[in-house]
Design a protein around this motif. Structure first.
Motif, mmCIF file in Angstrom:
data_model
loop_
_atom_site.group_PDB
_atom_site.id
_atom_site.type_symbol
_atom_site.label_atom_id
_atom_site.label_comp_id
_atom_site.label_asym_id
_atom_site.label_seq_id
_atom_site.Cartn_x
_atom_site.Cartn_y
_atom_site.Cartn_z
ATOM 1 N N TRP A 58 -8.014 41.446 12.873
ATOM 2 C CA TRP A 58 -8.108 41.898 14.266
ATOM 3 C C TRP A 58 -9.273 42.850 14.482
ATOM 4 O O TRP A 58 -9.954 42.783 15.515
ATOM 5 C CB TRP A 58 -6.798 42.569 14.680
ATOM 6 C CG TRP A 58 -6.539 43.873 13.967
ATOM 7 C CD1 TRP A 58 -5.828 44.064 12.830
ATOM 8 C CD2 TRP A 58 -7.031 45.173 14.353
ATOM 9 N NE1 TRP A 58 -5.847 45.387 12.459
ATOM 10 C CE2 TRP A 58 -6.561 46.089 13.377
ATOM 11 C CE3 TRP A 58 -7.814 45.631 15.419
ATOM 12 C CZ2 TRP A 58 -6.861 47.448 13.445
ATOM 13 C CZ3 TRP A 58 -8.111 47.004 15.478
ATOM 14 C CH2 TRP A 58 -7.628 47.897 14.499
ATOM 15 N N HIS A 59 -9.513 43.749 13.521
ATOM 16 C CA HIS A 59 -10.562 44.760 13.724
ATOM 17 C C HIS A 59 -11.941 44.117 13.746
ATOM 18 O O HIS A 59 -12.821 44.546 14.494
ATOM 19 C CB HIS A 59 -10.485 45.850 12.642
ATOM 20 C CG HIS A 59 -10.343 45.339 11.241
ATOM 21 N ND1 HIS A 59 -11.410 44.952 10.474
ATOM 22 C CD2 HIS A 59 -9.236 45.148 10.474
ATOM 23 C CE1 HIS A 59 -10.980 44.566 9.285
ATOM 24 N NE2 HIS A 59 -9.667 44.670 9.260
ATOM 25 N N ALA A 60 -12.134 43.075 12.941
ATOM 26 C CA ALA A 60 -13.420 42.390 12.941
ATOM 27 C C ALA A 60 -13.601 41.574 14.218
ATOM 28 O O ALA A 60 -14.689 41.535 14.803
ATOM 29 C CB ALA A 60 -13.530 41.482 11.709
ATOM 30 N N ARG A 61 -12.531 40.903 14.669
ATOM 31 C CA ARG A 61 -12.615 40.111 15.902
ATOM 32 C C ARG A 61 -12.913 41.002 17.099
ATOM 33 O O ARG A 61 -13.714 40.656 17.971
ATOM 34 C CB ARG A 61 -11.304 39.355 16.154
ATOM 35 C CG ARG A 61 -11.063 38.196 15.236
ATOM 36 C CD ARG A 61 -10.019 37.249 15.815
ATOM 37 N NE ARG A 61 -8.843 37.931 16.320
ATOM 38 C CZ ARG A 61 -7.789 38.268 15.589
ATOM 39 N NH1 ARG A 61 -7.770 37.992 14.291
ATOM 40 N NH2 ARG A 61 -6.749 38.875 16.131
ATOM 41 N N ALA A 62 -12.253 42.163 17.152
ATOM 42 C CA ALA A 62 -12.423 43.058 18.295
ATOM 43 C C ALA A 62 -13.860 43.557 18.394
ATOM 44 O O ALA A 62 -14.479 43.532 19.462
ATOM 45 C CB ALA A 62 -11.458 44.232 18.185
ATOM 46 N N GLY A 63 -14.413 43.996 17.276
ATOM 47 C CA GLY A 63 -15.787 44.480 17.294
ATOM 48 C C GLY A 63 -16.761 43.382 17.664
ATOM 49 O O GLY A 63 -17.712 43.594 18.419
ATOM 50 N N ASN A 64 -16.513 42.191 17.160
ATOM 51 C CA ASN A 64 -17.384 41.058 17.450
ATOM 52 C C ASN A 64 -17.354 40.705 18.940
ATOM 53 O O ASN A 64 -18.390 40.415 19.549
ATOM 54 C CB ASN A 64 -16.928 39.861 16.612
ATOM 55 C CG ASN A 64 -17.853 38.676 16.728
ATOM 56 O OD1 ASN A 64 -18.925 38.654 16.148
ATOM 57 N ND2 ASN A 64 -17.434 37.682 17.496
ATOM 58 N N ARG A 65 -16.171 40.727 19.539
ATOM 59 C CA ARG A 65 -16.047 40.377 20.958
ATOM 60 C C ARG A 65 -16.809 41.351 21.838
ATOM 61 O O ARG A 65 -17.453 40.956 22.821
ATOM 62 C CB ARG A 65 -14.570 40.347 21.355
ATOM 63 C CG ARG A 65 -13.821 39.132 20.826
ATOM 64 C CD ARG A 65 -12.344 39.247 21.116
ATOM 65 N NE ARG A 65 -11.603 38.097 20.627
ATOM 66 C CZ ARG A 65 -10.280 38.025 20.567
ATOM 67 N NH1 ARG A 65 -9.546 39.076 20.970
ATOM 68 N NH2 ARG A 65 -9.684 36.941 20.105
ATOM 69 N N VAL A 66 -16.737 42.634 21.520
ATOM 70 C CA VAL A 66 -17.445 43.641 22.315
ATOM 71 C C VAL A 66 -18.955 43.407 22.253
ATOM 72 O O VAL A 66 -19.650 43.406 23.275
ATOM 73 C CB VAL A 66 -17.103 45.056 21.818
ATOM 74 C CG1 VAL A 66 -18.022 46.088 22.480
ATOM 75 C CG2 VAL A 66 -15.643 45.385 22.122
#
Length: 218
Positions: free
Chosen positions: A120-128
């Motif tokens: 989740w933490h990698a996906r969230a940063g990538n989306r931003v």
């Protein structure tokens, strides 16, 4: 755009994954493994499987990737992680938009192949970060590690980041140069046993990557 295509694989302790990755490269795709200080025998494994091995003492994803680019000689160069999380068989799909003249930069948009593959933490940063790029007019949804472009084009972009901000800077500079950029869906797979992502494998790794990328945006 015929002939050999070079594939740059930045490598830091990927001995367990390299055999599978290198043997899965399509015909006509030549591996350049850039060792970034491995202690697990990765360079020897890469050599045993037919790869050209280059050593980059400066630690950093961008340092390894750019050194590989500088050692490439093919017209078209692809970039791929060496941990088994991306299928080399998908590289021709990335090259296709270049061949058809539809793009000067082709990038992979990762689609998780299984639950838990993309924390989740990698996906969230990538989306931003991807959202910020879309505001700049770049049609991307991922700041991923798999991409393809012509070697001379990439060198002329003048990318200066040598850490985790490298792929983001490539996209930003490509957008500023007016390049056509195309995204191609690629499967995001579980890494080979015995390997761990330097970015998404931990919250700390993700935060370090976001820090580097935020510096590029600034």
């Amino acid at each position: 755009m015929n002939g050999i295509i070079d594939v740059v694989l930045p490598c830091l302790n990927e001995a367990a994954a390299l055999p599978g990755v290198l043997t899965a490269l399509p015909a006509g795709y030549r591996a350049i493994v850039v060792d970034n200080g491995s202690t697990d025998g990765s360079p020897d494994v890469a050599l045993a499987h037919g790869a050209t091995v280059v050593h980059e003492k400066r630690r950093g994803y961008g340092a390894a990737v750019h050194t590989g680019l500088e050692h490439a000689t093919a017209d078209v160069v692809c970039f791929l992680d060496a941990d088994g999380s991306l299928d080399p068989a998908e590289l021709p799909a990335l090259v296709a938009p270049l061949t058809r003249g539809e793009a000067r930069l082709s990038v992979g948009a990762r689609v998780p192949a299984a639950r838990g593959v993309w924390p989740w933490h990698a996906r969230a940063g990538n989306r931003v970060l991807a959202a910020l790029l879309r505001r700049r007019g770049l049609p991307v949804s991922d700041i991923g590690p798999i991409r393809a472009a012509r070697r001379t084009d990439l060198l002329e972009l003048g990318v200066v980041d040598r850490a985790f901000g490298y792929p983001l800077e490539v996209l930003i500079r490509a957008g500023e140069a007016g390049w056509a950029v195309r995204e191609v869906p690629v499967r995001y797979l579980p890494r080979a046993a015995g390997t761990k992502s330097k970015v998404s494998g931990s919250v700390k790794g993700t935060l370090r990557a976001i820090r580097d990328m935020a510096g590029v945006l600034r």
